[in-house]
Design a protein around this motif. Structure first.
Motif, short mmCIF file in Angstrom:
data_model
loop_
_atom_site.label_atom_id
_atom_site.label_comp_id
_atom_site.label_asym_id
_atom_site.label_seq_id
_atom_site.Cartn_x
_atom_site.Cartn_y
_atom_site.Cartn_z
N ILE A 1 -11.49 -21.05 20.08
CA ILE A 1 -10.74 -21.11 18.83
C ILE A 1 -11.57 -21.81 17.75
CG2 ILE A 1 -8.72 -22.09 17.69
CD1 ILE A 1 -8.08 -19.68 19.41
N SER A 2 -12.20 -22.92 18.10
CA SER A 2 -13.02 -23.65 17.12
C SER A 2 -14.21 -22.81 16.66
CB SER A 2 -13.51 -24.98 17.71
OG SER A 2 -12.43 -25.88 17.90
N ARG B 1 -13.02 -20.16 14.18
CA ARG B 1 -12.78 -20.72 12.85
C ARG B 1 -14.09 -20.99 12.12
NH1 ARG B 1 -8.50 -25.04 15.34
NH2 ARG B 1 -6.60 -23.75 15.24
N GLU C 1 -4.01 -21.03 10.18
CA GLU C 1 -5.44 -20.79 10.34
C GLU C 1 -6.14 -20.60 9.00
OE1 GLU C 1 -7.31 -20.70 13.39
OE2 GLU C 1 -5.47 -21.83 13.77
N THR C 2 -5.44 -20.01 8.03
CA THR C 2 -6.06 -19.71 6.75
C THR C 2 -6.59 -20.96 6.07
OG1 THR C 2 -4.54 -17.85 6.46
CG2 THR C 2 -5.73 -18.59 4.51
N LYS D 1 -7.66 -23.74 7.42
CA LYS D 1 -8.83 -24.26 8.13
C LYS D 1 -10.07 -23.42 7.78
CE LYS D 1 -5.88 -25.89 11.87
NZ LYS D 1 -4.65 -25.65 11.09
N GLU E 1 -9.44 -29.47 11.61
CA GLU E 1 -8.68 -29.37 12.85
C GLU E 1 -7.79 -30.58 13.10
OE1 GLU E 1 -11.00 -26.16 15.62
OE2 GLU E 1 -11.46 -28.27 15.99
N THR F 1 -2.04 -28.65 14.24
CA THR F 1 -2.48 -27.49 15.00
C THR F 1 -2.24 -27.74 16.48
OG1 THR F 1 -4.36 -26.01 15.45
CG2 THR F 1 -4.84 -28.35 15.23
#
Length: 260
Positions: A66-67, A70, A126-127, A129, A202, A206
């Motif tokens: 996930i990181s 992003r 998410e947007t 980040k 982050e 989240t």
């Protein structure tokens, strides 16, 4: 002679890791002396064990993925926009006069100071980040792309025109190759900003990502997982820099300064 060269190459490859290895050894010894509680200052072995448990459960791989997603998405968006603006402003006086002042004004505002405003405008999904990461990497790539293109010698462009190169050919055969060393400086700097921004991004509410692991571990006083998260960010940053340097050497093989 070849054996000596191989030994020299192996020594050169290992040398950068000598200091980190010494730090780990001293850290392990110091923590093992129990001068500080192991819960507050866990040993490297304890951190490795915590990491292995997370990896075996599948949680670590999920949060790392996930990181990375992003970070890469923000880099593609912000880096692509910075590259395009750098090329446009360097090639066109009109574009430079229209955009550069605004870009420089925004560049001097710390993008991490915008976190509260971004949450209000975009939310905590998410947007927000990806937006923060994109904003962070945009400016280093823009400035270095602009600088690189502007510093390509005019005599090279005149020579290309004399040989009948069209504008598209001038760009791909003269302007872009000449600007690449500066562009890669911007890219490597942007990669560092990317991970720094992601760490902060982050911490916004989240339930996924390496930052989530650290924030969740803080609630339960799990210092080993917090330190593991920091180490993962550092390793990702080092890996990104190594990939950028490898790409730099490959694309700039024609430049004597980048030959092995």
């Amino acid at each position: 002679m070849s054996r000596r060269h191989a030994r020299s190459a192996a020594a050169d490859a290992l040398l950068p890791w000598v200091l980190p290895a010494i730090v780990l050894i001293v850290w392990q010894w110091t923590a093992s002396m129990e001068l500080v509680s192991a819960k507050l200052f866990p040993t490297p072995l304890m951190i490795a064990q915590a990491g292995w448990k997370l990896f075996a459960s599948g949680k670590l791989g999920h949060h790392m993925g996930i990181s990375l997603q992003r970070a890469l998405l923000g880099l593609l968006i912000g880096g692509g926009l910075g590259f395009a603006l750098g090329i446009a402003n360097a090639a066109s006086k009109t574009a430079y006069r229209l955009f550069d002042t605004t870009i420089q004004m925004i560049r001097n505002v710390p993008h991490l100071a915008l976190v509260p405003l971004v949450i209000i405008w975009i939310g905590i999904g998410e947007t927000s980040k990806v937006f923060l990461v994109a904003l962070g990497v945009l400016f280093p790539i823009y400035v270095n792309t602009y600088h690189g293109v502007r510093n390509v010698g005019s005599e090279l462009l005149e020579m290309g025109s004399v040989y009948g190169l069209r504008p598209r050919e001038l760009f791909f055969h003269i302007l872009l190759p000449g600007a690449l060393p500066s562009i890669f400086v911007g890219l490597r700097y942007a990669l560092g900003v990317m991970w720094l921004t992601l760490i902060v991004a982050e911490t916004i509410a989240t339930n996924e990502g390496i930052g989530y692991l650290a924030m969740n571990a803080r609630e339960f006083m799990q210092a080993d997982i917090i330190i593991l998260s920091i180490i993962l960010y550092a390793l990702f940053g080092k890996l990104a820099d190594l990939l950028a340097k490898a790409l730099e050497r490959r694309l700039l093989r024609w430049n004597a300064a980048y030959r092995a």
